[in-house]
Design a protein around this motif. Structure first.
Motif, PDB file in Angstrom:
ATOM      1  N   LYS A  14      54.852  57.342  47.110  1.00  0.00           N
ATOM      2  CA  LYS A  14      54.614  58.690  47.658  1.00  0.00           C
ATOM      3  C   LYS A  14      55.005  58.720  49.141  1.00  0.00           C
ATOM      4  N   GLU A 100      52.684  66.530  41.607  1.00  0.00           N
ATOM      5  CA  GLU A 100      52.502  66.957  43.012  1.00  0.00           C
ATOM      6  C   GLU A 100      53.641  67.879  43.437  1.00  0.00           C
ATOM      7  N   GLU A 170      51.663  61.601  32.721  1.00  0.00           N
ATOM      8  CA  GLU A 170      50.705  61.503  33.823  1.00  0.00           C
ATOM      9  C   GLU A 170      49.740  62.680  33.746  1.00  0.00           C
ATOM     10  N   VAL A 217      46.058  53.972  37.407  1.00  0.00           N
ATOM     11  CA  VAL A 217      46.253  52.619  36.871  1.00  0.00           C
ATOM     12  C   VAL A 217      45.767  51.625  37.928  1.00  0.00           C
ATOM     13  N   GLY A 238      48.478  54.800  43.873  1.00  0.00           N
ATOM     14  CA  GLY A 238      47.630  54.131  44.863  1.00  0.00           C
ATOM     15  C   GLY A 238      47.619  52.608  44.743  1.00  0.00           C
TER      16      GLY A 238
HETATM   17  P1  PGA Z   1      47.733  57.157  41.050  1.00  0.00           P
HETATM   18  O1  PGA Z   1      49.082  58.027  41.082  1.00  0.00           O
HETATM   19  O2  PGA Z   1      48.073  55.839  40.410  1.00  0.00           O
HETATM   20  O3  PGA Z   1      47.341  57.019  42.486  1.00  0.00           O
HETATM   21  O4  PGA Z   1      46.738  57.923  40.245  1.00  0.00           O
HETATM   22  C1  PGA Z   1      50.010  57.995  40.030  1.00  0.00           C
HETATM   23  C2  PGA Z   1      51.172  58.913  40.336  1.00  0.00           C
HETATM   24  O5  PGA Z   1      50.948  59.989  40.911  1.00  0.00           O
HETATM   25  O6  PGA Z   1      52.330  58.592  40.024  1.00  0.00           O
END
Ligand code: PGA
Length: 258
Positions: A14, A100, A170, A217, A238
């Protein structure tokens, strides 16, 4: 995917990390992936693509991905980035349609579809993200949402000449929340996605499309999530930011056996 088959583990950084941080990370990761048969992709910010791809070159198991792109070939689109600029910088993959982007930047299935077609045309492997919201999940609309995101996102996509495409399931309620889908629930969604892909592309092509699970995950749930036969890998947000945590996901089998 049966636990002994190689999985594709994608880290989605990200909007995190500078170039220096990225290079330290990749050098450490190169050592850690030596013992695994899993493939690793790092989806990094645009400013890091070139140096990350260069640093990862000596480690064939690590490939580099972008997190977004524009659908136009080139043009007067201030602030945007074209697919061929990504390949030129060393990217092999591109994440498209992340929730997002859909939520904060108003991306529609139609726009995402144009991007998927552009990515394939320019030689990138799209990682198309799909997934339902909490409300849609609770009102039993998961399959309806997934079907629309797949069929509209992949309209006029034919995957001829061995072109590769990856899907990432997701669920929005699982992203960055610490709440993940259970192994059984993930497999149920993935097997539905596989059926829709079969309708669209036929059995042969659909059976080769990797479907990743993404959403909270972590090293503790990796094994459970990868047990499903239609779960071909993971998209990790994350938990990919710290190289040691990401290592525990990539090498989860080793950690379990040690
Ligand atoms: P996350 O994000 O593992 O922090 O939940 C996954 C993603 O948005 O690809």
């Amino acid at each position: 995917m049966p636990l002994d088959s190689p999985s594709l583990i994608v880290g989605n950084w990200k909007m995190y990390k500078t170039r220096e941080e990225a290079l330290d990370y990749i050098n450490e990761l190169a050592e850690k992936v030596k013992g695994t048969s899993n493939e690793v992709v790092l989806a990094v910010p645009f400013t890091i693509l070139y140096s990350a791809a260069k640093a990862a070159k000596k480690t064939p198991q690590i490939k580099i991905s972008a997190q977004n792109m524009n659908d136009a070939k080139e043009g007067a689109f201030t602030g945007e980035i074209a697919a061929k600029m990504l390949t030129d910088a060393g990217a092999r993959y591109v994440i498209l349609g992340h929730s997002e982007r859909r939520r904060y930047f108003g991306e529609t299935n139609e726009f995402i579809n144009h991007k998927v077609k552009r990515a394939l045309k320019e030689g990138l492997i799209p990682i198309l993200c799909i997934g339902e919201s909490k409300e849609e999940n609770e009102s039993g609309k998961r399959e309806e949402v997934l079907r629309a995101e797949i069929l509209e996102g992949l309209a006029d996509v034919h995957l001829k000449d061995g072109k590769e495409l990856i899907l990432a399931y997701e669920p929005i309620w699982a992203i960055g929340t610490g709440v993940h889908a259970g192994g059984k629930e993930a497999e149920e969604a993935h097997s539905f996605i596989r059926e829709v892909l079969k309708e669209k592309f036929g059995d042969e092509i659909a059976s080769h499309i990797k479907i990743l699970y993404g959403g909270s995950v972590n090293p503790g749930n990796t094994k459970e999530l990868l047990t499903g036969k239609n779960v071909n890998g993971l998209l990790v947000g994350g938990s990919s930011l710290d190289v040691n945590t990401f290592d525990h996901i990539i090498n989860f089998n080793k950690q379990v056996n040690e």
